[in-house]
Design a protein around this motif. Sequence first.
Motif, short mmCIF file in Angstrom:
data_model
loop_
_atom_site.label_atom_id
_atom_site.label_comp_id
_atom_site.label_asym_id
_atom_site.label_seq_id
_atom_site.Cartn_x
_atom_site.Cartn_y
_atom_site.Cartn_z
N ILE A 12 0.82 -0.96 0.22
CA ILE A 12 -0.10 -0.10 -0.04
C ILE A 12 0.52 1.15 0.04
CG2 ILE A 12 -1.55 1.41 1.15
CD1 ILE A 12 -3.12 -1.45 2.67
N ALA A 13 1.72 0.94 0.69
CA ALA A 13 3.42 2.09 0.89
C ALA A 13 3.51 2.41 -0.17
CB ALA A 13 4.11 2.25 1.88
N PHE A 15 2.51 1.68 -3.52
CA PHE A 15 1.25 1.82 -4.68
C PHE A 15 1.35 3.87 -4.04
CE2 PHE A 15 -3.28 3.03 -4.89
CZ PHE A 15 -3.39 2.31 -6.42
N VAL A 16 0.53 3.98 -2.46
CA VAL A 16 0.68 5.49 -3.00
C VAL A 16 1.56 6.18 -3.23
CG1 VAL A 16 0.42 7.20 -0.75
CG2 VAL A 16 -0.84 5.36 -0.52
N VAL A 19 1.61 6.25 -7.04
CA VAL A 19 0.45 7.77 -7.11
C VAL A 19 0.64 8.67 -7.35
CG1 VAL A 19 -1.56 8.35 -6.66
CG2 VAL A 19 -1.30 6.10 -7.50
N LEU A 20 1.40 9.52 -5.82
CA LEU A 20 1.97 10.63 -5.53
C LEU A 20 3.15 11.14 -6.79
CD1 LEU A 20 1.59 10.74 -1.37
CD2 LEU A 20 0.33 12.09 -3.06
#
Length: 180
Positions: A12-13, A15-16, A19-20
């Motif tokens: 998740i980290a 992926f975030v 995206v950023l």
Amino acid sequence: MTDSGRVVGIVIAVFVVLVLIICGCLCAGGLLLDRNSPDPVAEDPYVFPDDDWTTPAVEPLFPERPTAQPPTLAPTPTKQPITAPTSGPAPVTVVYEVTGSGQADIAYYDAESDLIHVDHTKLPWRTSIRTNGQSRVMVEATWPDIDYHGPLDCTLTVTGVGKPIVDKTRGYWRTTCSVE
């Protein structure tokens, strides 16, 4: 925390972060690209007229329509019509006539049975040919637009062999005269 929970947290980290990074690159690229394009917002939205307040300081948004009509070319047929056959005698005379007001698009057969088109022809219109026979004798007239112009008449007269043949027809959008 279990190993599977840590793996999910790391995924998740990551992926975030991805995206950023992508959003940041798109925003920065848009700003860099937009730097060279003109500002879509007017710098001074207020335009003041001259001192006497009667003359606008800018040109009108919509220019005036020209009042003069563009020059129109004389109608020309799609090919040069042949008025007498190139071989043999021509005992038959055919007279094509179209009457009405304004201009019409006309199609007719010439002496060699070729279909001739003459567009935007001023009415009344008349032409004659000499031919060997009556097999391809026809004239058709059509108004060039959908506006109502009144009646449109065609007359076809064939003379030279036997009794003269006359076909006269009236139409309101299209009319056709032919020998049957």
